[in-house]
Scaffold this motif. Sequence first.
Motif, short mmCIF file in Angstrom:
data_model
loop_
_atom_site.label_atom_id
_atom_site.label_comp_id
_atom_site.label_asym_id
_atom_site.label_seq_id
_atom_site.Cartn_x
_atom_site.Cartn_y
_atom_site.Cartn_z
N ARG A 160 0.83 -1.21 0.00
CA ARG A 160 0.00 0.00 0.00
C ARG A 160 0.86 1.26 0.00
O ARG A 160 1.84 1.35 0.72
N THR A 161 0.44 2.21 -0.81
CA THR A 161 1.04 3.54 -0.81
C THR A 161 -0.11 4.54 -0.87
O THR A 161 -1.26 4.16 -1.07
N GLY A 162 0.20 5.82 -0.75
CA GLY A 162 -0.81 6.85 -0.92
C GLY A 162 -1.30 6.92 -2.36
O GLY A 162 -2.31 7.54 -2.66
N LEU A 163 -0.57 6.28 -3.26
CA LEU A 163 -0.88 6.30 -4.69
C LEU A 163 -1.80 5.17 -5.11
O LEU A 163 -2.41 5.22 -6.16
N GLY A 164 -1.85 4.12 -4.31
CA GLY A 164 -2.65 2.96 -4.67
C GLY A 164 -2.14 1.73 -3.96
O GLY A 164 -1.20 1.79 -3.17
N GLU A 165 -2.75 0.61 -4.26
CA GLU A 165 -2.39 -0.65 -3.64
C GLU A 165 -2.14 -1.70 -4.71
O GLU A 165 -2.82 -1.73 -5.74
N ILE A 166 -1.16 -2.55 -4.45
CA ILE A 166 -0.88 -3.69 -5.31
C ILE A 166 -1.19 -4.93 -4.48
O ILE A 166 -0.64 -5.12 -3.40
N ASP A 167 -2.07 -5.78 -4.99
CA ASP A 167 -2.48 -6.96 -4.23
C ASP A 167 -1.33 -7.91 -3.97
O ASP A 167 -1.13 -8.35 -2.83
N LEU A 168 -0.57 -8.25 -5.01
CA LEU A 168 0.57 -9.15 -4.87
C LEU A 168 1.73 -8.63 -5.70
O LEU A 168 1.53 -8.14 -6.81
N VAL A 169 2.92 -8.77 -5.15
CA VAL A 169 4.14 -8.54 -5.92
C VAL A 169 4.86 -9.88 -5.92
O VAL A 169 5.08 -10.48 -4.86
N ALA A 170 5.17 -10.36 -7.12
CA ALA A 170 5.75 -11.70 -7.24
C ALA A 170 7.00 -11.64 -8.12
O ALA A 170 7.28 -10.64 -8.78
N LEU A 171 7.72 -12.74 -8.09
CA LEU A 171 8.89 -12.90 -8.94
C LEU A 171 8.65 -14.10 -9.84
O LEU A 171 8.34 -15.20 -9.36
N ASP A 172 8.75 -13.88 -11.14
CA ASP A 172 8.60 -14.94 -12.13
C ASP A 172 9.92 -15.02 -12.87
O ASP A 172 10.17 -14.25 -13.80
N GLY A 173 10.79 -15.92 -12.43
CA GLY A 173 12.16 -15.93 -12.94
C GLY A 173 12.86 -14.67 -12.46
O GLY A 173 12.94 -14.43 -11.26
N ASP A 174 13.29 -13.83 -13.39
CA ASP A 174 13.93 -12.57 -13.00
C ASP A 174 13.00 -11.36 -13.22
O ASP A 174 13.44 -10.22 -13.15
N VAL A 175 11.74 -11.61 -13.50
CA VAL A 175 10.77 -10.54 -13.78
C VAL A 175 9.94 -10.25 -12.53
O VAL A 175 9.38 -11.17 -11.92
N ILE A 176 9.85 -8.98 -12.15
CA ILE A 176 8.99 -8.57 -11.05
C ILE A 176 7.58 -8.42 -11.61
O ILE A 176 7.37 -7.73 -12.61
N VAL A 177 6.62 -9.07 -10.96
CA VAL A 177 5.25 -9.09 -11.45
C VAL A 177 4.34 -8.41 -10.43
O VAL A 177 4.30 -8.80 -9.27
N PHE A 178 3.62 -7.40 -10.90
CA PHE A 178 2.63 -6.71 -10.08
C PHE A 178 1.28 -7.31 -10.43
O PHE A 178 0.86 -7.26 -11.59
N VAL A 179 0.62 -7.91 -9.44
CA VAL A 179 -0.60 -8.69 -9.69
C VAL A 179 -1.81 -8.00 -9.07
O VAL A 179 -1.84 -7.73 -7.87
N GLU A 180 -2.81 -7.76 -9.89
CA GLU A 180 -4.11 -7.29 -9.42
C GLU A 180 -5.02 -8.50 -9.35
O GLU A 180 -5.15 -9.26 -10.32
#
Length: 135
Positions: free
Chosen positions: A41-61
Motif C-alpha cells: 500500500r502507498t498513498g498512490l494505490g495498492e498492489i495486491d501481490l508482488v511476485a517474482l517470475d524468474g527474473d521478472v517482477i510481477v505486479f498482480v491485481e
Amino acid sequence: MPEKASKVRALWNRVFGDRGEKEAARFLRARGMKILVRGYRTGLGEIDLVALDGDVIVFVEVKSRRGGTPAEAVTPEKQRRLTLAALHFLKKRGLLDRRSRFDVVAIVWPDDGRPPQVEHFRDAFEARGRGQMFR
C-alpha cells in the motif's frame, strides 16, 4: 443506518478480497512464481501481490467475484493507479532497472462450494499515465 451498512459492506469486501488474494498467491506459487509482498500500500494505490517470475517482477491485481467477468473491473484508472504504486515499489527498493509486468488474476467463487475458477492474465496491460516506466 446507511453508515452501518457501508461499514458491513467494507468489512465483507476486505474479507472476500483477502480470500481471493490468498487463492491467487497459492495459484501463482503452484506455477513456480515466488510471492514477495501481499498488500503493498502507498498513498498512490495498492498492489495486491508482488511476485517474482524468474527474473521478472510481477505486479498482480486480484479480482474476485461470485460470478461474471472479474477482470473487467481493472479499468484504465485502476491501471494508472497500479502503475504509480509499482513505480513507488521499484524506486523504494532500487529496482528500476529490473524487468517487470502487470498481471491480473480473476477468481470466480461458485455458490455451491466447488473450488474457484481461476484465470491468470499474464502481461495484462502496459504501464499507464505519468508513471510509464517500462516501455
